[in-house]
Design a protein around this motif. Structure first.
Motif, mmCIF file in Angstrom:
data_model
loop_
_atom_site.group_PDB
_atom_site.id
_atom_site.type_symbol
_atom_site.label_atom_id
_atom_site.label_comp_id
_atom_site.label_asym_id
_atom_site.label_seq_id
_atom_site.Cartn_x
_atom_site.Cartn_y
_atom_site.Cartn_z
ATOM 1 N N GLU A 1 3.688 -44.394 -17.906
ATOM 2 C CA GLU A 1 4.811 -43.460 -18.024
ATOM 3 C C GLU A 1 6.100 -44.262 -17.931
ATOM 4 O O GLU A 1 6.192 -45.236 -17.170
ATOM 5 C CB GLU A 1 4.765 -42.399 -16.918
ATOM 6 C CG GLU A 1 5.851 -41.335 -17.044
ATOM 7 C CD GLU A 1 5.701 -40.207 -16.026
ATOM 8 O OE1 GLU A 1 6.734 -39.657 -15.603
ATOM 9 O OE2 GLU A 1 4.552 -39.890 -15.666
ATOM 10 N N ALA B 1 9.427 -39.808 -1.961
ATOM 11 C CA ALA B 1 8.317 -39.374 -2.813
ATOM 12 C C ALA B 1 7.122 -40.318 -2.753
ATOM 13 O O ALA B 1 6.186 -40.185 -3.541
ATOM 14 C CB ALA B 1 8.799 -39.246 -4.258
ATOM 15 N N ALA C 1 3.709 -41.783 -1.167
ATOM 16 C CA ALA C 1 2.560 -41.193 -0.477
ATOM 17 C C ALA C 1 2.384 -41.775 0.923
ATOM 18 O O ALA C 1 2.920 -42.850 1.233
ATOM 19 C CB ALA C 1 1.294 -41.436 -1.303
ATOM 20 N N GLY D 1 -1.995 -43.570 -5.725
ATOM 21 C CA GLY D 1 -1.060 -43.049 -6.718
ATOM 22 C C GLY D 1 -0.392 -44.164 -7.496
ATOM 23 O O GLY D 1 -0.545 -45.348 -7.180
ATOM 24 N N HIS E 1 4.430 -46.609 -13.377
ATOM 25 C CA HIS E 1 5.494 -45.821 -13.974
ATOM 26 C C HIS E 1 6.727 -46.720 -14.018
ATOM 27 O O HIS E 1 7.232 -47.150 -12.976
ATOM 28 C CB HIS E 1 5.768 -44.561 -13.160
ATOM 29 C CG HIS E 1 4.686 -43.532 -13.249
ATOM 30 N ND1 HIS E 1 4.836 -42.234 -12.800
ATOM 31 C CD2 HIS E 1 3.427 -43.611 -13.752
ATOM 32 C CE1 HIS E 1 3.719 -41.561 -13.020
ATOM 33 N NE2 HIS E 1 2.851 -42.373 -13.586
ATOM 34 N N GLU F 1 10.151 -35.449 -0.180
ATOM 35 C CA GLU F 1 9.741 -34.800 -1.423
ATOM 36 C C GLU F 1 8.211 -34.772 -1.461
ATOM 37 O O GLU F 1 7.547 -35.400 -0.630
ATOM 38 C CB GLU F 1 10.260 -35.580 -2.635
ATOM 39 C CG GLU F 1 11.768 -35.705 -2.702
ATOM 40 C CD GLU F 1 12.430 -34.477 -3.304
ATOM 41 O OE1 GLU F 1 11.709 -33.499 -3.608
ATOM 42 O OE2 GLU F 1 13.655 -34.487 -3.462
ATOM 43 N N SER F 2 7.654 -34.069 -2.433
ATOM 44 C CA SER F 2 6.200 -34.134 -2.600
ATOM 45 C C SER F 2 5.818 -35.563 -2.960
ATOM 46 O O SER F 2 6.555 -36.266 -3.663
ATOM 47 C CB SER F 2 5.752 -33.163 -3.695
ATOM 48 O OG SER F 2 6.378 -33.474 -4.926
ATOM 49 N N ALA F 3 4.678 -36.000 -2.463
ATOM 50 C CA ALA F 3 4.247 -37.388 -2.652
ATOM 51 C C ALA F 3 3.773 -37.584 -4.090
ATOM 52 O O ALA F 3 2.726 -37.080 -4.488
ATOM 53 C CB ALA F 3 3.139 -37.729 -1.669
ATOM 54 N N LYS F 4 4.557 -38.346 -4.866
ATOM 55 C CA LYS F 4 4.236 -38.555 -6.277
ATOM 56 C C LYS F 4 3.797 -39.982 -6.577
ATOM 57 O O LYS F 4 3.081 -40.221 -7.533
ATOM 58 C CB LYS F 4 5.452 -38.201 -7.138
ATOM 59 C CG LYS F 4 5.206 -38.295 -8.629
ATOM 60 C CD LYS F 4 6.421 -37.842 -9.423
ATOM 61 C CE LYS F 4 6.151 -37.922 -10.927
ATOM 62 N NZ LYS F 4 7.336 -37.494 -11.722
ATOM 63 N N TYR F 5 4.225 -40.928 -5.746
ATOM 64 C CA TYR F 5 3.963 -42.341 -6.008
ATOM 65 C C TYR F 5 3.199 -42.971 -4.859
ATOM 66 O O TYR F 5 3.453 -42.672 -3.686
ATOM 67 C CB TYR F 5 5.281 -43.096 -6.212
ATOM 68 C CG TYR F 5 6.085 -42.548 -7.356
ATOM 69 C CD1 TYR F 5 5.786 -42.867 -8.672
ATOM 70 C CD2 TYR F 5 7.144 -41.669 -7.122
ATOM 71 C CE1 TYR F 5 6.505 -42.349 -9.725
ATOM 72 C CE2 TYR F 5 7.871 -41.132 -8.162
ATOM 73 C CZ TYR F 5 7.547 -41.474 -9.460
ATOM 74 O OH TYR F 5 8.261 -40.942 -10.503
#
Length: 330
Positions: free
Chosen positions: A197, A234, A236, A151, A178, A212-216
């Motif tokens: 981003e 967040a 992973a 990610g 990001h 949190e949901s894994a975004k990074y």
């Protein structure tokens, strides 16, 4: 013995002060390698030291400047010869020994790094401690099995020196980045140097949940405090958060949940005291596959040695943008 100009910092009965003065090379801190300096840089730490607004120097007087690059003019160590181009970052410069804000500097051979062939001395100082720190963070993350397919990498404080160079270096190494910053006016620039981003830190709204949901896939953090705590949930599974700054706070108000549920690792990045063999590897990569593509754009200001103090207050007030290099030689 040679007469030279240097930005020298004193703290005595006459108070704390830093200014350009004349001194002799014989008065420099001891070292086997005498270097005629060509370039240095201005880091936040330099501004703290030069103004006395931070307790950086451990002895006085000393020449300022935690970074330097130049040409060897004399050496008692066979590893270095007259004419060699070299650099040094951190390693006690402007802390326990004379730094790079002088026309000459004496360096111990153990602290002296041969300049990679693909870098000029100016390039090396655009990188300086900031670029070295970002690259050291990447090395630590790769050593701990960070991969691009895990990610994107969140980089906080992205408009600072470490942040900007981090965007360029991590992108160069194949990661999506990001960029997180409180200066949205510079988002177009961050995209130009590789960010896919940009996130306005003022618009961030962390839920406060321990997970949190894994975004990074991971992060390079220059801020600390609530910012770091907000991103950790967040990250992973088995991602890494490389920590190199505390611009926001030295505190870390979080839980152990990201570490014990997803195996997230927090990696400390202590660039000033990095072992020589690691320094060599980092600079080899900075001169090779990690060499940033946008060094000239990231270098937004150049000053002569005599004007170095003019940028300190602006930097401490958060008004600087990009890297500032100091022209010392020719």
């Amino acid at each position: 013995m040679t007469s030279m100009q240097a930005f020298r910092i004193h703290n005595d009965d006459n108070g704390y002060r830093g200014a350009i003065e004349t001194m002799d090379t014989d008065a420099l801190s001891a070292g086997e390698v005498l270097v005629k300096a060509e370039w240095s840089s201005v880091n936040y730490k330099d501004a703290l030291a030069g103004t006395g607004k931070g307790k950086i120097l451990r002895q006085y007087p000393l020449n300022g400047g935690i970074d330097v690059a130049g040409i060897v003019v004399a050496s008692s160590d066979p590893a270095f010869r007259e004419g060699d181009k070299v650099l040094a970052t951190g390693s006690g410069l402007s802390e326990t020994r004379d730094g790079g804000y002088g026309e000459y500097v004496k360096l111990p051979a153990a602290l002296t790094i041969p300049l990679p062939a693909s870098l000029s001395t100016r390039d090396a100082m655009i990188l300086g401690t900031a670029g070295f720190t970002a690259a050291l963070a990447l090395l630590r993350m790769l050593d701990n099995r960070q991969r691009p397919d895990m990610g994107p990498i969140a980089i906080t404080g992205a408009t600072g020196g470490v942040g900007m160079l981090g965007v360029d270096i991590f992108t160069r190494a194949g990661f999506q980045v990001h960029a997180v910053s409180g200066k949205p006016a510079h988002f177009d620039f961050l995209r130009q140097i590789g960010a896919v981003e940009c996130i306005d830190r003022h618009q961030l709204a962390f839920s406060g949940k321990p997970m949190e949901s894994a975004k990074y896939g991971g992060m390079l953090d220059n801020v600390g405090g609530a910012m770091l705590a907000g991103f950790l949930p967040a990250i992973a599974p088995y991602g890494n958060a490389a920590i190199c700054g505390l611009a926001g706070s030295p505190e870390l108000p979080t839980t152990v949940m990201p570490f014990i549920i997803r195996g997230v690792s927090v990696l400390g990045v202590a660039s000033a005291g990095t072992a020589r063999e690691i320094r060599d590897e980092v600079w080899a990569r900075l001169g090779g596959e990690w060499k940033p593509r946008h060094l000239d754009a990231i270098c937004t200001k150049e000053v002569a040695l005599g004007d170095v103090a003019s940028v300190f207050d602006t930097m401490l007030a958060g008004g600087s943008f990009g890297r500032t290099v100091v022209r010392i030689g020719g």
